[in-house]
Design a protein around this motif. Structure first.
Motif, PDB file in Angstrom:
ATOM      1  N   TYR A 100       0.844  -1.189   0.000  1.00  0.00           N
ATOM      2  CA  TYR A 100       0.000   0.000   0.000  1.00  0.00           C
ATOM      3  C   TYR A 100       0.883   1.244   0.000  1.00  0.00           C
ATOM      4  CZ  TYR A 100       0.946  -0.450   4.987  1.00  0.00           C
ATOM      5  OH  TYR A 100       1.579  -0.598   6.199  1.00  0.00           O
ATOM      6  N   LYS A 101       0.282   2.372  -0.302  1.00  0.00           N
ATOM      7  CA  LYS A 101       1.022   3.627  -0.458  1.00  0.00           C
ATOM      8  C   LYS A 101       0.733   4.587   0.694  1.00  0.00           C
ATOM      9  CE  LYS A 101       0.972   3.117  -5.472  1.00  0.00           C
ATOM     10  NZ  LYS A 101       1.021   1.695  -5.346  1.00  0.00           N
ATOM     11  N   VAL A 102       1.638   5.532   0.879  1.00  0.00           N
ATOM     12  CA  VAL A 102       1.471   6.599   1.863  1.00  0.00           C
ATOM     13  C   VAL A 102       1.057   7.852   1.108  1.00  0.00           C
ATOM     14  CG1 VAL A 102       2.682   8.061   3.528  1.00  0.00           C
ATOM     15  CG2 VAL A 102       3.214   5.615   3.392  1.00  0.00           C
ATOM     16  N   ASN A 103       0.080   8.577   1.623  1.00  0.00           N
ATOM     17  CA  ASN A 103      -0.348   9.816   0.977  1.00  0.00           C
ATOM     18  C   ASN A 103       0.558  10.960   1.425  1.00  0.00           C
ATOM     19  OD1 ASN A 103      -1.665  11.824  -0.391  1.00  0.00           O
ATOM     20  ND2 ASN A 103      -3.384  11.921   1.035  1.00  0.00           N
ATOM     21  N   ASP A 104       1.570  11.230   0.626  1.00  0.00           N
ATOM     22  CA  ASP A 104       2.505  12.331   0.873  1.00  0.00           C
ATOM     23  C   ASP A 104       2.600  13.094  -0.437  1.00  0.00           C
ATOM     24  OD1 ASP A 104       4.720  14.019   1.176  1.00  0.00           O
ATOM     25  OD2 ASP A 104       5.779  12.586   2.453  1.00  0.00           O
ATOM     26  N   PRO A 105       1.977  14.273  -0.520  1.00  0.00           N
ATOM     27  CA  PRO A 105       1.936  15.002  -1.792  1.00  0.00           C
ATOM     28  C   PRO A 105       3.293  15.161  -2.480  1.00  0.00           C
ATOM     29  CG  PRO A 105       0.518  16.074  -0.194  1.00  0.00           C
ATOM     30  CD  PRO A 105       1.270  14.996   0.546  1.00  0.00           C
ATOM     31  N   ALA A 106       4.352  15.270  -1.717  1.00  0.00           N
ATOM     32  CA  ALA A 106       5.679  15.439  -2.315  1.00  0.00           C
ATOM     33  C   ALA A 106       6.201  14.152  -2.957  1.00  0.00           C
ATOM     34  CB  ALA A 106       6.663  15.928  -1.257  1.00  0.00           C
ATOM     35  N   TYR A 107       5.610  13.004  -2.609  1.00  0.00           N
ATOM     36  CA  TYR A 107       6.110  11.714  -3.099  1.00  0.00           C
ATOM     37  C   TYR A 107       5.058  10.888  -3.834  1.00  0.00           C
ATOM     38  CZ  TYR A 107      10.228  12.780  -0.399  1.00  0.00           C
ATOM     39  OH  TYR A 107      11.364  13.403   0.074  1.00  0.00           O
ATOM     40  N   ASN A 108       3.806  11.334  -3.841  1.00  0.00           N
ATOM     41  CA  ASN A 108       2.739  10.557  -4.476  1.00  0.00           C
ATOM     42  C   ASN A 108       3.045  10.223  -5.933  1.00  0.00           C
ATOM     43  OD1 ASN A 108       1.231  10.467  -2.145  1.00  0.00           O
ATOM     44  ND2 ASN A 108      -0.163  12.088  -2.751  1.00  0.00           N
ATOM     45  N   LYS A 109       3.675  11.154  -6.638  1.00  0.00           N
ATOM     46  CA  LYS A 109       3.947  10.940  -8.064  1.00  0.00           C
ATOM     47  C   LYS A 109       4.860   9.744  -8.315  1.00  0.00           C
ATOM     48  CE  LYS A 109       7.718  14.319  -8.089  1.00  0.00           C
ATOM     49  NZ  LYS A 109       7.654  14.682  -6.692  1.00  0.00           N
ATOM     50  N   LEU A 110       5.633   9.340  -7.303  1.00  0.00           N
ATOM     51  CA  LEU A 110       6.530   8.198  -7.473  1.00  0.00           C
ATOM     52  C   LEU A 110       5.768   6.871  -7.495  1.00  0.00           C
ATOM     53  CD1 LEU A 110       9.401   9.299  -5.050  1.00  0.00           C
ATOM     54  CD2 LEU A 110       9.363   9.458  -7.553  1.00  0.00           C
ATOM     55  N   GLY A 111       4.639   6.820  -6.801  1.00  0.00           N
ATOM     56  CA  GLY A 111       3.827   5.609  -6.780  1.00  0.00           C
ATOM     57  C   GLY A 111       4.458   4.455  -6.016  1.00  0.00           C
ATOM     58  N   PHE A 112       5.355   4.742  -5.081  1.00  0.00           N
ATOM     59  CA  PHE A 112       6.054   3.695  -4.345  1.00  0.00           C
ATOM     60  C   PHE A 112       5.176   3.118  -3.241  1.00  0.00           C
ATOM     61  CE2 PHE A 112      10.503   5.749  -5.088  1.00  0.00           C
ATOM     62  CZ  PHE A 112      10.448   5.371  -6.418  1.00  0.00           C
ATOM     63  N   ASN A 113       5.364   1.813  -2.955  1.00  0.00           N
ATOM     64  CA  ASN A 113       4.692   1.229  -1.804  1.00  0.00           C
ATOM     65  C   ASN A 113       5.371   1.747  -0.538  1.00  0.00           C
ATOM     66  OD1 ASN A 113       7.031  -0.311  -1.430  1.00  0.00           O
ATOM     67  ND2 ASN A 113       6.198  -2.033  -2.569  1.00  0.00           N
ATOM     68  N   ILE A 114       4.839   1.391   0.603  1.00  0.00           N
ATOM     69  CA  ILE A 114       5.243   2.043   1.846  1.00  0.00           C
ATOM     70  C   ILE A 114       6.723   1.894   2.169  1.00  0.00           C
ATOM     71  CG2 ILE A 114       4.486   0.130   3.315  1.00  0.00           C
ATOM     72  CD1 ILE A 114       3.616   2.409   5.351  1.00  0.00           C
ATOM     73  N   HIS A 115       7.298   0.698   2.014  1.00  0.00           N
ATOM     74  CA  HIS A 115       8.708   0.566   2.398  1.00  0.00           C
ATOM     75  C   HIS A 115       9.629   1.314   1.443  1.00  0.00           C
ATOM     76  CE1 HIS A 115       7.680  -3.188   0.222  1.00  0.00           C
ATOM     77  NE2 HIS A 115       8.893  -3.133  -0.271  1.00  0.00           N
ATOM     78  N   ASN A 116       9.301   1.352   0.161  1.00  0.00           N
ATOM     79  CA  ASN A 116      10.123   2.115  -0.779  1.00  0.00           C
ATOM     80  C   ASN A 116       9.928   3.623  -0.601  1.00  0.00           C
ATOM     81  OD1 ASN A 116      11.304  -0.188  -1.865  1.00  0.00           O
ATOM     82  ND2 ASN A 116       9.614  -0.476  -3.290  1.00  0.00           N
ATOM     83  N   TYR A 117       8.736   4.024  -0.211  1.00  0.00           N
ATOM     84  CA  TYR A 117       8.485   5.432   0.128  1.00  0.00           C
ATOM     85  C   TYR A 117       9.406   5.863   1.276  1.00  0.00           C
ATOM     86  CZ  TYR A 117       6.363   9.174   2.857  1.00  0.00           C
ATOM     87  OH  TYR A 117       6.178  10.303   3.617  1.00  0.00           O
ATOM     88  N   PHE A 118       9.490   5.044   2.315  1.00  0.00           N
ATOM     89  CA  PHE A 118      10.345   5.394   3.446  1.00  0.00           C
ATOM     90  C   PHE A 118      11.799   5.542   3.012  1.00  0.00           C
ATOM     91  CE2 PHE A 118       6.845   4.792   6.240  1.00  0.00           C
ATOM     92  CZ  PHE A 118       7.205   5.308   7.476  1.00  0.00           C
ATOM     93  N   LEU A 119      12.270   4.668   2.141  1.00  0.00           N
ATOM     94  CA  LEU A 119      13.641   4.787   1.631  1.00  0.00           C
ATOM     95  C   LEU A 119      13.831   6.095   0.875  1.00  0.00           C
ATOM     96  CD1 LEU A 119      14.280   1.162   0.381  1.00  0.00           C
ATOM     97  CD2 LEU A 119      15.724   2.399   1.982  1.00  0.00           C
ATOM     98  N   ALA A 120      12.911   6.391  -0.036  1.00  0.00           N
ATOM     99  CA  ALA A 120      13.032   7.602  -0.863  1.00  0.00           C
ATOM    100  C   ALA A 120      12.994   8.862  -0.001  1.00  0.00           C
ATOM    101  CB  ALA A 120      11.916   7.633  -1.911  1.00  0.00           C
ATOM    102  N   LYS A 121      12.054   8.934   0.924  1.00  0.00           N
ATOM    103  CA  LYS A 121      11.944  10.136   1.746  1.00  0.00           C
ATOM    104  C   LYS A 121      13.131  10.268   2.695  1.00  0.00           C
ATOM    105  CE  LYS A 121       8.981  13.050   4.438  1.00  0.00           C
ATOM    106  NZ  LYS A 121       7.671  13.617   4.399  1.00  0.00           N
ATOM    107  N   ALA A 122      13.584   9.164   3.268  1.00  0.00           N
ATOM    108  CA  ALA A 122      14.743   9.217   4.160  1.00  0.00           C
ATOM    109  C   ALA A 122      15.977   9.713   3.415  1.00  0.00           C
ATOM    110  CB  ALA A 122      15.000   7.847   4.776  1.00  0.00           C
ATOM    111  N   LEU A 123      16.157   9.275   2.180  1.00  0.00           N
ATOM    112  CA  LEU A 123      17.299   9.762   1.392  1.00  0.00           C
ATOM    113  C   LEU A 123      17.278  11.275   1.256  1.00  0.00           C
ATOM    114  CD1 LEU A 123      17.797   7.221  -1.516  1.00  0.00           C
ATOM    115  CD2 LEU A 123      19.363   7.734   0.359  1.00  0.00           C
ATOM    116  N   ASP A 124      16.096  11.833   1.089  1.00  0.00           N
ATOM    117  CA  ASP A 124      15.987  13.290   0.967  1.00  0.00           C
ATOM    118  C   ASP A 124      16.233  13.997   2.296  1.00  0.00           C
ATOM    119  OD1 ASP A 124      15.463  13.128  -1.735  1.00  0.00           O
ATOM    120  OD2 ASP A 124      13.288  13.243  -1.495  1.00  0.00           O
TER     121      ASP A 124
END
Length: 181
Positions: free
Chosen positions: A110-134
């Motif tokens: 499932y996905k996290v609703n974060d407007p800054a990252y929604n366009k990536l379409g990542f599932n929750i664990h990949n979202y955490f990786l992407a946002k943490a990198l930033d």
């Protein structure tokens, strides 16, 4: 019914990270040269990673994020000197602030609703990786437990995104059915 549904959602990612896994991650981070700095645990639970922080890293400033209010309040009691936010990771934004992001992030399709990252379409664990990198400074380290699907996915979009923003310094493969065992 709503309360039961919230409890089911809350329990979906309530899990325990074994001390063996936490020690292995800290040993790897130490071998990469991390000593002290701003440490983020973006899905901290009660803060097992904070509790097992190696002695030589104790001069670090600790920042945690926990969605579940009960668990977050327990973490605040256990680590009163840490800056702990009881909210979803999507509500935070400290770009280029942390020297280390560490933890066992939520898993799922499932996905996290974060407007800054929604366009990536990542599932929750990949979202955490992407946002943490930033949120980690250039030269910092992100050390997470994640599922095999981050690296094994047939869709290369996550790997491409991560590779454009970071160098893979290492990878620990767990051969048990789950790193939570």
């Amino acid at each position: 019914i709503r309360r039961q549904r919230q409890m089911c959602i809350r329990d979906r990612n309530a899990h325990y990270t074994s001390p063996t896994v936490i020690r292995a991650i800290y040993e790897a981070v130490e071998n990469m040269g991390f000593q002290t700095g701003n440490i983020l645990e973006p899905s901290m639970g009660i803060g097992n990673f904070f509790g097992m922080l190696p002695e030589n890293m104790r001069g670090s400033r600790l920042y945690g994020v926990e969605l579940d209010s009960i668990t977050g309040r327990i973490a605040k009691q256990l680590y009163p000197n840490a800056n702990i936010t009881i909210a979803g990771f999507e509500t935070t934004d400290r770009r280029d602030f942390f020297d280390l992001a560490v933890g066992n992030v939520p898993f799922g399709q499932y996905k996290v609703n974060d407007p800054a990252y929604n366009k990536l379409g990542f599932n929750i664990h990949n979202y955490f990786l992407a946002k943490a990198l930033d949120q980690v400074r250039p030269g910092g380290v992100v050390a997470f437990v994640t599922s095999r699907y981050t690296m094994d996915s047939q869709n290369p979009s996550v790997r491409k995104h991560l590779a454009q923003r970071a160098d893979l310094l290492g990878c620990l493969l767990y051969t048990s059915p789950s790193p939570r065992d």
